[in-house]
Design an enzyme around this catalytic site. Structure first.
Site, PDB file in Angstrom:
ATOM      1  CE  LYS A 140      -4.003   1.951   2.459  1.00 44.15           C
ATOM      2  NZ  LYS A 140      -4.838   1.846   3.678  1.00 44.15           N
ATOM      3  CB  SER A 163      -8.067   3.826   2.382  1.00 46.79           C
ATOM      4  OG  SER A 163      -7.201   3.158   3.291  1.00 46.79           O
ATOM      5  CB  SER A 193      -8.308   1.059   5.352  1.00 47.34           C
ATOM      6  OG  SER A 193      -9.022   2.266   5.323  1.00 47.34           O
TER       7      SER A 193
END
Lengths: 501, 99
Positions: free
Chosen positions: A80, A155, A179
């Site tokens: 990420k 996210s 997330s």
């Protein structure tokens, strides 16, 4: 040899240790897959082809030299874009950090490298992890590989999409309000938020420091547990890191024995606002766990209904303070430095140009909540509610070993559906937020497809602090029971993506 | 009666150092008003005698030994700077003419 990108991390590790294939071959296969499908999926913001192949060659050389290697050595991973990696562009999905190359590794990245895990590149995310769909990314929306017209969750939608599009067998996410778990639920994959402090925040671009937790994403429970073990553990560089042994997550994922496990279904996380197909799959999974020997009871957590409002005071407050560092002085974008404008004006112009709408919304909300005259009514009261939510968990864990709920009220929604309706978007995280506020471990595990739309449904397991292993125990039990029904993991039902060359 | 006015939102933007356009203010003000309506639900909970939790787990401050450890070189520290001069961050002027 069959397609390397369809293998689990465990299978890939076996193929390498038996000498049937190399990390370079495996890495190249995943890079090719990224090239073939990422035009449609857009999971990656940056693909580090050279760096990944060099890391892979290094692992192969060490293996040839007879070095002792970790269980995931040579397996590729998607990272990420909120975690720093030395010399590799890191944006957190924001224009304000476009082109920034951090001069250091986050602790998570250090541990991945030490484990010989090959980092393929950086995945897309909502800007500064503020969002539930990746639609708040400054670099375009990621598409859900199950249905390209839908969002992949957020996210960490880039990470969940990368593993469900077979671009990587493993990914790293970060979970502040859901997330990791919500994207896992939306893509039929496994995602676990470790106990807060169980994984290090050093080098994680902060959203809300008292909530942020890095964790593993994978297509199977055992793969996720192995990755969890590789990144977890005490880190002196993080002042809130827990100095205790890592829970036995891998043993739990291998066992999957839930005989006698006491499971509490949270009464408040269901009913109105929950999609029928989500509830149907959830109740089936609970029944399945009963058949497997677990004892299921209903449990009430009366303050969970206030978790969402408390979270949307605590998070913006911490975020508005954390994001003050984006001041156009030391890194990132600078706008309007014309010799006339003073530093404050340059800061205002830069933040106006560099931040997206959701980031501005939350910074201003946090500024409001912390301003004098409102502090006690908003932030102070939210912190009290946080205490009450933690007490709900403590009371529940006197009766049961784990709590369960659907991971999300609905399945993945269509791109654009909730983009300008912040409150509808926030409600995605109703089930996941309480565990962030209380800091306990929680994970989402795939339990089938909703009848209405054929999209994946996630089963949410909430375990006490530093009992992360219990999440994997339940996840593994479900996974093996469903594999008997489905002939594999849920991902094996995903439609094939069109491949472009 | 909105819980937050357009003027108050403009004031928050100034405090937060964001140069919002008029269009953004028009768009953001009603959204913030809605969100504040949602978060204000926390006041429905009677919690007078409840201690606040700032952090999920009990914490004690940790001090490390006061010894030198490796850190970034000046070149590394400046590598992401929008502007640098003489091994320092170059910033716009911080004082106004009158000051």
């Amino acid at each position: 040899m069959s397609d390397l990108t369809r293998k689990t991390a465990v299978e890939l590790a076996e193929l390498m240790s038996s000498g049937e294939t190399s990390s370079v071959e495996i890495t190249q296969a995943h890079l090719d897959r990224i090239g073939a499908v990422d035009g449609a999926v857009h999971a990656f913001l940056h693909v580090d082809t050279e760096g990944a192949l060099a890391q892979a060659a290094d692992v192969d050389a060490r293996r040839a030299a007879g070095d002792e290697l970790g269980p995931l050595a040579g397996v590729p991973l998607a990272l990420k874009d909120v975690l720093t990696q030395d010399g590799v562009p890191t944006t957190a999905g924001s224009k304000i950090l476009e082109g920034w190359k951090p001069p250091y590794d986050s602790t998570v990245v250090k541990r991945l490298k030490a484990a010989g895990i090959v980092i393929l590149g950086k995945t897309n995310m909502d800007e500064f992890a503020m969002g539930s769909s990746t639609e708040n990314s400054a670099y375009g929306t990621t598409h859900n590989p199950w249905d390209l017209n839908r969002i992949p969750g957020g996210s960490g939608g880039g990470s969940s999409a990368a593993i469900s599009a077979y671009q990587a067998p493993l990914a790293i996410g970060t979970d502040t309000g859901g997330s990791i778990r919500q994207p896992a639920a939306f893509t039929g994959t496994v995602g676990v938020k470790p106990t807060y402090g169980g994984t290090s925040r050093y080098g994680l671009i902060a959203l809300a420091s008292s909530l942020d937790t890095p964790g593993p994403c994978a297509r199977t429970t055992l793969d996720a547990a192995l990755l969890h073990e590789a990144i977890a553990g005490y880190d002196p560089m993080d002042s809130t890191s827990i100095n205790q042994p890592v829970p036995a997550v891998v043993d739990a994922a291998r066992s999957g024995d839930v005989t006698g496990l006491r499971i509490g279904v949270v009464k408040e996380l269901g009913g109105e606002g929950y999609q029928p197909g989500v509830e149907a799959r959830f109740h089936e999974a609970v029944e399945l766990l009963t058949k497997l020997g677990a004892e299921v009871v209903e449990v009430s957590c009366p303050h969970f209904q206030y978790a969402l409002p408390a979270y949307y005071l605590i998070l913006p407050s911490e975020a508005s303070s954390n994001l003050a560092k984006f001041d156009a002085m030391r890194f990132g974008l600078r706008v309007g430095d014309d010799g006339e404008n003073d530093a404050e004006q340059v800061m205002r112009l830069t933040r106006e140009a560099g931040f997206g709408a959701e980031v501005k919304r939350r910074i201003m909300l946090g500024t409001h909540a912390l301003s004098s005259g409102y502090y006690d009514a908003y932030y102070g009261q939210a912190q009290k509610v946080r205490t009450l939510i933690a007490r709900d968990f403590t009371n529940a864990y006197e009766q049961v070993d784990v709590l369960v709920s659907p991971a999300t009220p609905t399945t993945a929604f269509a791109i654009g559906d909730r983009v300008d309706d912040p409150i509808a978007m926030y409600k995605n995280d109703l089930c996941t937020i309480p565990s962030n506020l209380a800091g306990n471990a929680a994970g989402s595990f795939p339990i089938g497809l909703a009848d209405e739309d054929g999209m994946p449904v996630g089963f949410h397991v909430m375990a006490p602090v530093m009992r992360d292993d219990l999440c994997y125990l339940v996840g593994a039990a479900l996974e093996s029971a469903y594999a008997d029904q489905w002939g594999g993991v849920l991902m094996s039902k995903a439609p094939e993506l069109e491949v472009t060359r | 009666m909105p819980s937050i006015t357009r003027e108050e939102v403009a004031h928050l933007a100034r405090l937060a150092r964001i140069e919002l356009s008029d269009d953004e203010l028009d768009h953001l003000a009603p959204q913030l008003d809605q969100i504040i309506g949602l978060v204000a639900q926390v006041s429905d909970v009677a919690a007078e005698d409840i201690p606040p939790t700032s952090h999920a787990l009990p914490l004690t401050n940790v001090m490390r030994e006061d010894v030198n450890v490796p850190c970034l070189t000046p070149e590394q520290a400046l590598s992401g700077a929008p502007a640098a001069e003489e091994q320092r961050f170059r910033v716009p002027r911080i004082l106004t003419e009158e000051a």
